[in-house]
Design a protein around this motif. Structure first.
Motif, PDB file in Angstrom:
ATOM      1  N   PRO A 208      -7.903  -6.886  -9.921  1.00 19.51           N
ATOM      2  CA  PRO A 208      -7.395  -5.521  -9.790  1.00 19.51           C
ATOM      3  C   PRO A 208      -5.924  -5.440 -10.171  1.00 19.51           C
ATOM      4  O   PRO A 208      -5.227  -6.452 -10.205  1.00 19.51           O
ATOM      5  N   GLY A 209      -5.481  -4.241 -10.443  1.00 16.99           N
ATOM      6  CA  GLY A 209      -4.063  -4.029 -10.726  1.00 16.99           C
ATOM      7  C   GLY A 209      -3.748  -4.149 -12.198  1.00 16.99           C
ATOM      8  O   GLY A 209      -4.614  -4.364 -13.028  1.00 16.99           O
TER       9      GLY A 209
ATOM     10  N   ASN B 111      -3.653   4.745  -6.376  1.00 14.96           N
ATOM     11  CA  ASN B 111      -3.726   5.530  -7.601  1.00 14.96           C
ATOM     12  C   ASN B 111      -5.088   6.172  -7.771  1.00 14.96           C
ATOM     13  O   ASN B 111      -5.210   7.270  -8.288  1.00 14.96           O
TER      14      ASN B 111
ATOM     15  N   LYS C  27       0.096  -6.238  -3.240  1.00 13.79           N
ATOM     16  CA  LYS C  27       0.775  -4.987  -3.590  1.00 13.79           C
ATOM     17  C   LYS C  27       0.094  -4.304  -4.775  1.00 13.79           C
ATOM     18  O   LYS C  27      -0.141  -3.107  -4.776  1.00 13.79           O
ATOM     19  N   LYS C  28      -0.247  -5.104  -5.784  1.00 11.14           N
ATOM     20  CA  LYS C  28      -0.816  -4.461  -6.965  1.00 11.14           C
ATOM     21  C   LYS C  28      -2.193  -3.878  -6.672  1.00 11.14           C
ATOM     22  O   LYS C  28      -2.545  -2.828  -7.199  1.00 11.14           O
ATOM     23  N   GLU C  29      -2.942  -4.515  -5.776  1.00 10.05           N
ATOM     24  CA  GLU C  29      -4.239  -3.947  -5.406  1.00 10.05           C
ATOM     25  C   GLU C  29      -4.048  -2.665  -4.612  1.00 10.05           C
ATOM     26  O   GLU C  29      -4.784  -1.696  -4.798  1.00 10.05           O
ATOM     27  N   ARG C  30      -3.051  -2.702  -3.719  1.00  9.79           N
ATOM     28  CA  ARG C  30      -2.779  -1.496  -2.925  1.00  9.79           C
ATOM     29  C   ARG C  30      -2.423  -0.324  -3.852  1.00  9.79           C
ATOM     30  O   ARG C  30      -2.947   0.775  -3.702  1.00  9.79           O
ATOM     31  N   LEU C  31      -1.559  -0.594  -4.823  1.00 12.69           N
ATOM     32  CA  LEU C  31      -1.164   0.473  -5.740  1.00 12.69           C
ATOM     33  C   LEU C  31      -2.364   0.998  -6.521  1.00 12.69           C
ATOM     34  O   LEU C  31      -2.512   2.195  -6.720  1.00 12.69           O
ATOM     35  N   ALA C  32      -3.241   0.081  -6.931  1.00 20.14           N
ATOM     36  CA  ALA C  32      -4.420   0.504  -7.692  1.00 20.14           C
ATOM     37  C   ALA C  32      -5.318   1.388  -6.837  1.00 20.14           C
ATOM     38  O   ALA C  32      -5.811   2.426  -7.288  1.00 20.14           O
TER      39      ALA C  32
ATOM     40  N   THR D  58       3.518   2.654   2.161  1.00 18.66           N
ATOM     41  CA  THR D  58       4.140   2.479   0.860  1.00 18.66           C
ATOM     42  C   THR D  58       5.637   2.741   0.971  1.00 18.66           C
ATOM     43  O   THR D  58       6.106   3.179   2.016  1.00 18.66           O
ATOM     44  N   ARG D  59       6.367   2.446  -0.093  1.00 17.58           N
ATOM     45  CA  ARG D  59       7.810   2.629  -0.009  1.00 17.58           C
ATOM     46  C   ARG D  59       8.344   3.204  -1.307  1.00 17.58           C
ATOM     47  O   ARG D  59       7.665   3.217  -2.331  1.00 17.58           O
ATOM     48  N   TRP D  60       9.560   3.686  -1.260  1.00 12.12           N
ATOM     49  CA  TRP D  60      10.211   4.178  -2.461  1.00 12.12           C
ATOM     50  C   TRP D  60      11.655   3.717  -2.465  1.00 12.12           C
ATOM     51  O   TRP D  60      12.373   3.856  -1.476  1.00 12.12           O
TER      52      TRP D  60
ATOM     53  N   ASN E 227       3.394  -2.129 -12.749  1.00 10.83           N
ATOM     54  CA  ASN E 227       3.134  -1.583 -11.423  1.00 10.83           C
ATOM     55  C   ASN E 227       4.166  -0.584 -10.951  1.00 10.83           C
ATOM     56  O   ASN E 227       4.094  -0.109  -9.837  1.00 10.83           O
TER      57      ASN E 227
ATOM     58  N   THR F  33       2.831  12.705 -11.487  1.00  7.61           N
ATOM     59  CA  THR F  33       1.618  11.988 -11.859  1.00  7.61           C
ATOM     60  C   THR F  33       1.383  10.789 -10.962  1.00  7.61           C
ATOM     61  O   THR F  33       0.373  10.139 -11.046  1.00  7.61           O
TER      62      THR F  33
ATOM     63  N   ILE G  29       0.587 -15.083 -11.569  1.00  7.56           N
ATOM     64  CA  ILE G  29      -0.601 -14.489 -10.958  1.00  7.56           C
ATOM     65  C   ILE G  29      -0.206 -13.263 -10.158  1.00  7.56           C
ATOM     66  O   ILE G  29      -0.823 -12.206 -10.250  1.00  7.56           O
TER      67      ILE G  29
ATOM     68  N   TYR H  48       0.736   8.634  -7.428  1.00 10.01           N
ATOM     69  CA  TYR H  48      -0.455   8.759  -6.586  1.00 10.01           C
ATOM     70  C   TYR H  48      -0.287   9.791  -5.474  1.00 10.01           C
ATOM     71  O   TYR H  48      -1.167  10.022  -4.692  1.00 10.01           O
TER      72      TYR H  48
ATOM     73  N   GLY I 275      -4.139 -15.282  -6.127  1.00 13.20           N
ATOM     74  CA  GLY I 275      -3.415 -14.029  -5.974  1.00 13.20           C
ATOM     75  C   GLY I 275      -3.993 -13.210  -4.830  1.00 13.20           C
ATOM     76  O   GLY I 275      -3.275 -12.689  -4.002  1.00 13.20           O
TER      77      GLY I 275
END
Lengths: 561, 311
Positions: free
Chosen positions: B31-32, A175, A167-172, A184-186, B36, A205, B267, A207, A21
């Protein structure tokens, strides 16, 4: 084989699972550390740097958005002209929001340098180092970040580091506020600028919560719940003013709006793309003899349970087989579906829907107001913990929050059945986009009797679903193919002759082979990504459109270690 | 022999248990979160964590998982196929992957043996050169590139094979992935067979057998090949690893609904239960294969069994 050897081998496989990942996607392992910046800049210094308005303005002026869209991405994306994208929200006068609000952003290298010099004076710093965090799940963010790095280095002469994450690491990281600048995007939830502007209200709430501006909050509150809420023109003007305030403050730096590119068989028409709603495949017309349409999807079906779904693919398929009180026409305007008509009270807070007499479920029982009441209560229940329960709050249904938190009984939710075919929804305030959102799967009905009989396996096979939409699920090959055929019990079945007999979705994550298969005539619709867009530009089936996704750089004014 | 097998089986079980622990630990440190969506509030997230039991401490979750696992319950998916039992999700894709993998391995091994034997017998001829070219290509061209080339040429240009998997014509859909997967085993097996056989054919005992007037066919099959097999079985383990990792990309290119595709998606979306189950299945397949290879050693060459039992 001894134990050590077996363990090492097993671990190798485990590592593969644990690491692919991250490692597969993190292409520049040599890049700067997360919190970036050289040893000298502490979190306070960084926060001060990013809190400086002139510095943020300099960063924005130095970005050539047209070049990013036309020379770097080349996939139909366009440079943003403000925080709100194009072609997704239309004002009371029917004009595109963007046309009324105008272009608020410009590329101006001279002004950029001027602002940077001011920032240097104000902060007493000679040189700046910044760090851009981007995700590697798709190609575009990396390309865009590299282009921005070059623009900032050349125009401003500052040091720019790139940090790539999944992506999930970036979000974490975002946050936790342990980043500097994040791409980032919306994607909009509904066709109104509010879906974007609300992101930066002080009480959010998400980020972006570091931005506190009472004036901005007051303006939006006035438009959303206050005195202007019932006056569409004034409300629109408030939104435009709020966006201007946002850009003047350069809270976040808007960059580009996504383009989508497809190969669509020229014999196939009637696929309706909606920028702020679910794309519709309900009325496809094909000139091919077999009247079957096959669509390649790049992400797999997650669930057919419309109350727990969160992804586009699932929503598209649910829209085929169930349906809402309304459906959207090609222009995105609500038209009657399961409800034949509706009345709205004078202050726009009570909607009374008249459900069609001939709207029936596929087992013969009628679709009733109770099916909607049951469905919405389930969506809002604490037990289900649906990720999309917030949608009820978005459309301001009375007591939605309280019921979700368990502070109020489910019966107090603002939805009731007057009689079997009359449904009343009570809102806390008028909501302009309410009707259009009734086409969204989260608000689709659910038959209590059927659900309770199938609860353990509900929506996990074609026999565990009850249908009331134009199609039924006829073949479910997991992780691969999903076939839908016409529903003879659909209320409008008599008028459905002209549409495709069979709609098949095929999950294929490799765009290359999907495109080849399209050329062979096996697939009718394929989504193109990255370099494939350029490669297939001259194909007769090549189609492009703007999507509602707006990409921006969030600038962290409260950098944490 | 029984004692030998029992010992290997016990070691395998212990290895599997260790792997689950490591997997659990790694996923915990990843992480994460599975949830999400930017639009989720902290309260909603907390609610979801409670619902899927992710709010509990590490060891509580681990032991809960292990106890459930022993009963055949692999938990529910929380992203990929929301709220569906993972055990049910695995069945179909696992069946597909095993069939494609086994076919690829079989084809690769048989073709590799044939090619290797031919090259050894016709040492320094055109077939020998072909064998070298094939093994170099097979080892150096990544499975992804080879699969794409196969899809492009055999699928698109010439139309010999279907590009994408279709549930309506499974047998035909398997051809592409099978050939793509066979490439690496074929390359390895042919290379080893060739060099081992050349060695064996030059040895003294083969000369003796030849002197006794045994026919060429019998000589190869009964005397030379059997001694060639042992080193080849040694490389079956690494070949299998290649096959497993290769299956992920090959499945992706041909759109095969196998476990490789599922694992990669799991994953990426942090679907913990599905990731653990997939990785566990991969590890189990590998360890079972190693076990079989170990036992095969003992059968083919009694000396190994005796030596191992002695140690």
């Amino acid at each position: 084989m001894n134990f050590k050897k077996a363990l090492t081998a097993g671990l190798a496989i485990a590592m593969l699972a644990g690491c692919s990942g991250g490692s597969a996607n993190t292409d520049d392992s040599s890049s700067a550390p997360e919190t970036a910046a050289p040893e000298t800049s502490s979190a306070e210094q960084l926060s001060a740097q990013y809190s400086n308005l002139n510095f943020r303005l300099a960063l924005s002026y130095a970005i050539d958005r047209d070049q990013i869209a036309n020379l770097v991405l080349k996939d139909g994306s366009v440079g943003l002209e403000g925080f709100i994208p194009r072609e997704f929200a239309y004002g009371p006068d029917g004009k595109d929001y963007r046309d009324t609000a105008g272009n608020l952003l410009s590329y101006d290298p001279d002004k950029a340098v001027e602002c940077l010099n001011k920032a240097k004076d104000e902060l007493g710093v000679d040189n700046f180092t910044v760090s851009i965090l981007y995700e590697t799940d798709s190609e575009a963010p990396g390309k865009v970040s590299a282009a921005i790095q070059e623009m900032w280095t050349n125009t401003l002469g500052i040091n720019v580091n790139l940090v790539s994450k999944t992506k999930k690491e970036r979000l974490a990281l975002m946050n936790a506020l342990t980043y500097e600048i994040g791409l980032t995007r919306w994607g909009p939830d509904y066709a109104d600028p509010q879906t974007y502007l609300d992101l930066f209200k002080s009480d959010t709430t998400a980020y972006n919560g570091y931005y506190f501006n009472d004036e901005y909050d007051a303006l939006l509150n006035k438009a959303e719940t206050g005195e202007d809420a019932t006056d569409p023109e004034k409300r629109w003007a408030d939104m435009i003013e709020a966006e201007k305030m946002f850009i003047d403050d350069m809270v976040a730096i808007p960059v580009f709006q996504n383009g989508g590119a497809y190969l669509i068989n020229p014999n196939v028409t009637g696929i309706e793309f909606h920028n702020a709603a679910v794309d519709s495949y309900r009325s496809i017309v094909t000139k091919e003899e077999d009247k079957n349409v096959t669509i390649a999807i790049t992400s797999d079906l997650n669930t057919m349970d419309h109350h727990v779904a969160t992804d586009g693919t699932s929503f598209i398929m649910q829209s085929l087989i169930i349906g809402g009180l309304v459906a959207l026409d090609a222009e995105g305007q609500p038209v009657p579906d399961l409800a034949s008509s509706w009345d709205i009270n004078d202050d726009g807070t009570e909607y009374t829907f008249h459900i069609r007499e001939d709207a029936n479920w596929s087992n013969g029982t009628p679709v009733t107001a109770d099916d909607f009441v049951y469905a919405w209560r389930r969506l809002d229940s604490t037990d289900l913990a649906s990720e999309y329960a917030f949608m009820l709050d978005t459309i301001c249904v009375k007591n939605a929050q309280a019921v979700f938190k368990g502070e109020a009984a489910p019966e107090e939710l603002g939805i009731e059945a007057i009689d079997s075919k009359t449904l009343k929804v009570t809102l806390t305030q008028p909501v302009g986009y309410f009707l259009a959102l009734m086409s969204f799967p989260s608000f689709f009905p659910l038959n209590q009797e059927f659900f309770e009989a199938h609860e353990a396996t509900y929506a996990q096979s074609i026999d565990d679903i009850l249908y009331c939409g134009p199609y039924v699920f006829s073949e479910w090959v997991e992780n691969s193919e999903y076939t839908f055929t016409k529903n003879p019990t659909y209320w409008n079945a008599a008028n459905y002759d002209k549409y495709a007999d069979e709609v098949t979705f095929k999950f294929i994550s490799e765009a290359q082979s999907a495109a080849l298969s399209y050329k062979q005539g096996e697939l009718d619709v394929v989504t193109l990504t990255g370099d494939l867009v350029d490669q297939y530009k001259s194909d007769p089936g090549f189609t492009q459109r703007l999507q509602g996704y707006a990409w921006r750089l969030n600038v962290n004014q409260q950098v944490k270690e | 022999m029984f004692k030998y097998i029992l010992k290997r089986v016990l070691i395998s079980i212990m290895t599997l248990a260790a792997i689950v622990l490591v997997l659990f630990l790694m996923l915990d440190k990843m992480p994460g979160s599975p949830f999400n969506d930017e639009k989720l509030t902290a309260a909603q997230k907390a609610l979801l964590y409670t619902k899927y039991g992710l709010d509990k401490p590490f060891f509580v979750r681990f032991f809960k998982y292990i106890t459930a696992m022993l009963k055949g319950d692999l938990g529910n998916s929380c992203v990929l196929n929301k709220n569906k039992p993972v055990a049910d999700m695995l069945k179909a894709p696992l069946g597909v992957s095993i069939r494609v993998g086994a076919l690829g391995m079989l084809l690769g091994t048989v073709a590799g043996l044939g090619l290797g034997i031919a090259a050894a017998l016709k040492h320094n001829s055109w077939i020998d050169t072909l064998c070298s070219v094939v093994s170099i290509l097979g080892v150096s061209v990544p499975a992804y590139v080879f699969a794409l080339m196969l899809a492009y040429f055999a699928g698109f240009k010439f139309g010999w094979i279907p590009i994408l998997y279709s549930s309506k014509n499974v047998a035909k859909s398997f051809i592409g992935p099978m050939i793509a997967l066979a490439m690496s085993p074929m390359a390895n097996v042919s290379r080893f067979t060739r060099s081992e056989l050349i060695d064996v054919l030059g040895s003294d005992y083969v000369m003796l057998v030849q002197a006794k007037g045994v026919k060429q066919r019998n000589l190869i099959l009964h005397h030379a090949l059997r001694n060639t097999l042992i080193p080849i079985i040694t490389i079956m383990g690494p070949i299998l690893v290649n096959l497993l990792t290769g299956s992920m990309v090959v499945e992706k290119v041909f759109g095969v609904p196998g476990i490789g595709t599922m694992m990669v998606t799991a994953i990426q979306s942090n679907d913990y239960n599905v990731t653990i189950a997939c990785a566990f299945v991969y590890s189990a397949m590998y360890i079972v294969m190693m076990l079989i290879i170990d036992i095969l050693y003992g059968i083919i060459d009694p000396r190994i069994r005796v030596a191992k039992e002695g140690s």
